[in-house]
Design a protein around this motif. Structure first.
Motif, mmCIF file in Angstrom:
data_model
loop_
_atom_site.group_PDB
_atom_site.id
_atom_site.type_symbol
_atom_site.label_atom_id
_atom_site.label_comp_id
_atom_site.label_asym_id
_atom_site.label_seq_id
_atom_site.Cartn_x
_atom_site.Cartn_y
_atom_site.Cartn_z
ATOM 1 N N LEU A 111 31.209 28.211 33.717
ATOM 2 C CA LEU A 111 32.073 28.406 34.873
ATOM 3 C C LEU A 111 32.652 27.102 35.401
ATOM 4 C CD1 LEU A 111 29.972 30.956 36.969
ATOM 5 C CD2 LEU A 111 32.036 31.440 35.643
ATOM 6 N N GLU A 123 36.309 33.211 29.397
ATOM 7 C CA GLU A 123 36.909 34.477 29.813
ATOM 8 C C GLU A 123 36.841 35.505 28.684
ATOM 9 O OE1 GLU A 123 41.359 36.112 30.819
ATOM 10 O OE2 GLU A 123 40.717 34.271 31.849
ATOM 11 N N LEU A 166 35.938 31.769 39.078
ATOM 12 C CA LEU A 166 35.561 33.114 39.504
ATOM 13 C C LEU A 166 36.716 33.804 40.225
ATOM 14 C CD1 LEU A 166 31.900 32.439 40.667
ATOM 15 C CD2 LEU A 166 32.609 33.860 38.733
ATOM 16 N N ASP A 167 37.472 33.040 40.998
ATOM 17 C CA ASP A 167 38.628 33.612 41.681
ATOM 18 C C ASP A 167 39.703 34.050 40.691
ATOM 19 O OD1 ASP A 167 37.700 33.352 44.281
ATOM 20 O OD2 ASP A 167 38.535 31.351 44.553
ATOM 21 N N LEU A 169 39.371 34.918 37.396
ATOM 22 C CA LEU A 169 39.009 35.839 36.319
ATOM 23 C C LEU A 169 39.579 37.232 36.556
ATOM 24 C CD1 LEU A 169 35.238 35.006 35.691
ATOM 25 C CD2 LEU A 169 37.123 34.641 34.081
ATOM 26 N N ASP A 171 39.426 41.314 36.500
ATOM 27 C CA ASP A 171 38.304 42.149 36.926
ATOM 28 C C ASP A 171 37.360 42.476 35.780
ATOM 29 O OD1 ASP A 171 36.958 43.869 38.970
ATOM 30 O OD2 ASP A 171 37.524 45.447 37.562
ATOM 31 N N ARG A 174 34.957 39.757 35.273
ATOM 32 C CA ARG A 174 34.202 39.329 36.451
ATOM 33 C C ARG A 174 33.213 40.361 36.975
ATOM 34 N NH1 ARG A 174 34.111 39.752 41.805
ATOM 35 N NH2 ARG A 174 33.889 37.876 43.095
ATOM 36 N N ARG A 175 33.528 41.646 36.827
ATOM 37 C CA ARG A 175 32.822 42.665 37.589
ATOM 38 C C ARG A 175 31.365 42.882 37.185
ATOM 39 N NH1 ARG A 175 33.193 47.393 34.353
ATOM 40 N NH2 ARG A 175 34.957 47.315 32.881
ATOM 41 N N ILE A 177 29.328 40.164 36.265
ATOM 42 C CA ILE A 177 28.657 38.866 36.287
ATOM 43 C C ILE A 177 27.489 38.862 37.269
ATOM 44 C CG2 ILE A 177 28.922 36.433 36.949
ATOM 45 C CD1 ILE A 177 31.760 36.538 35.915
ATOM 46 N N HIS A 198 31.214 35.023 46.299
ATOM 47 C CA HIS A 198 32.016 35.854 45.406
ATOM 48 C C HIS A 198 31.482 37.287 45.291
ATOM 49 C CE1 HIS A 198 34.634 32.588 44.049
ATOM 50 N NE2 HIS A 198 33.573 31.822 44.230
ATOM 51 N N LEU A 200 28.651 38.408 44.188
ATOM 52 C CA LEU A 200 27.990 38.644 42.909
ATOM 53 C C LEU A 200 26.482 38.523 43.062
ATOM 54 C CD1 LEU A 200 30.373 36.505 40.667
ATOM 55 C CD2 LEU A 200 30.280 39.014 40.771
#
Length: 300
Positions: A111, A123, A166-167, A169, A171, A174-175, A177, A198, A200
Motif C-alpha cells: 500500500l 491493484e 486506499l482512496d 482503489l 471498489d 478495496r472492499r 481488504i 478507511h 476497514l
C-alpha cells in the motif's frame, strides 16, 4: 455462537495438499497454466472437504490458487473456464460455514509504495483476490489481508501513500481488504488509525505486537479491543492471527506449533466471539495439536 474458532493457512499437511502449484513466468504457457489451475482447484476442493469433515471453519486460500493471475502473462479467462469448479467448491464452503481469506505477500501488494508500477501490480493482485473470494461464495467477513508495506522515503510519506492508495482503489480491489500490523515496520498503533480512517477491519497479531511493540505498549486485550471495534463497525465477526515465536529462530519467526501459553493468553483476552488464524509451520497438524491440548486441559 462459538466463542472462538481455529483455522490454518493454505496447506493441509495431513493430506499433503496445498492448492498453490505455480510456475515461472518463462514457463507460463496457456496449457501449463490451465493444468496448474485445474490441479489447484481439485486440491482446494479436497482440502475444504477435509475441513468440513473435521469441523474446521477458518481457512486461508493460497494466493497462487490461480498461478500468476495478476501478472500480464496470464491472459486466461479462468473465471469462465473454471466457473463450475468454483461453484462446486463454493457449495462446500457454504454448507460447512467455512470462512475463507487470502493474504498476498508484501511484495505482491504494497500500500505504501509511490511507484506507479508497484501500485498497479498491487491493484491487480487485489482485484484477483476479491474475485476468487467472490467466486467461492464468501460473504463480507472473507478478507484479503494486507500489510502497509515499506517506510521509504520516510514514514509520513509512506503512510500518506497508503492513504492515497486506499482512496484511489476501485471498489472491487478495496472492499475485501483487512489491514494488519507487522513485525518489522508498522506497529499496531500506527496501522489501527489507517484502518479506522478507511472503514476497514484491523487484524490483530499478538506475535507481531510483541516483536514490534507500539509506544505506548499495547496489551493483548487492548489489541483485540482495537480490532473488535473495526470488525464490529461492519457487523463482522473479528478474526485475529495466532502464532508463537520459533525458539531457535530470528525474532518473529513462526514456530512449528502454538505454545499453549500464547493460546491461553489470546483466548483469555477475547471479549466477543472471534476466529483465530493459526500461523504455524505445521499447518493443520498444529491446529489438531492445539485442539488436543484443549481437550486434555478440560479432562484434567
Amino acid at each position: 455462537m462459538q466463542p472462538f474458532r481455529l483455522g490454518y493457512v493454505a496447506q493441509s499437511l495431513t493430506l499433503k495438499l496445498g492448492a498453490s502449484h505455480t510456475c515461472r513466468v518463462a514457463n507460463a504457457t496457456p496449457v501449463r497454466l490451465l493444468d496448474l489451475i485445474a490441479q489447484n482447484l481439485a486440491e482446494l476442493e479436497q482440502i475444504l472437504l477435509f475441513n468440513e469433515k473435521n469441523g474446521i471453519q477458518v481457512f486461508r486460500v493460497g494466493s497462487s490458487l490461480i498461478p500468476l493471475a495478476s501478472h500480464p502473462v496470464n491472459k486466461l479467462s479462468w473465471w469462465k473456464t473454471f466457473g463450475r469448479d468454483f461453484d462446486r467448491i463454493a457449495e462446500i464452503a457454504r454448507r460447512s460455514g467455512q470462512r475463507l481469506s487470502m493474504h498476498p505477500s508484501p511484495a505482491g501488494a504494497s500500500l505504501a509504495s509511490a511507484r506507479p508500477e508497484v501500485r498497479k501490480a498491487a491493484e491487480e493482485e487485489l482485484l484477483y483476490s476479491t474475485r476468487v473470494l467472490d467466486m467461492l461464495g464468501q460473504g463480507p467477513e472473507a478478507r484479503v489481508v494486507l500489510h502497509v508495506g515499506g517506510a521509504a522515503p520516510d514514514r509520513p510519506t509512506a503512510l500518506d501513500n497508503a492513504h492515497r492508495m486506499l482512496d484511489a482503489l476501485p471498489d472491487d480491489a478495496r472492499r475485501r481488504i483487512a489491514i494488519e500490523h507487522d513485525d518489522r515496520t508498522w506497529t499496531a498503533r500506527e496501522v489501527y488509525p489507517l484502518a479506522l480512517d478507511h472503514g476497514l477491519p484491523f487484524l490483530a497479531d499478538p506475535l507481531h505486537n510483541a516483536v514490534l511493540p507500539s509506544d505506548p505498549v499495547v496489551s493483548i486485550p487492548e489489541l483485540f479491543r482495537m480490532a473488535n471495534k473495526t470488525w464490529g463497525a461492519l457487523g463482522l465477526r473479528p478474526k485475529h492471527h495466532l502464532a508463537s515465536q520459533k525458539p531457535d529462530g530470528p525474532r518473529g519467526a513462526h514456530s512449528d506449533y502454538i505454545d499453549p501459553k500464547d493460546y491461553r493468553e489470546a483466548v483469555a483476552a477475547l471479549e466477543v466471539p472471534s476466529d483465530f488464524m493459526i500461523e504455524a509451520k505445521q499447518k493443520d497438524l498444529a491446529l489438531f495439536k492445539l485442539q488436543r491440548t484443549r481437550l486434555e486441559k478440560r479432562a484434567a
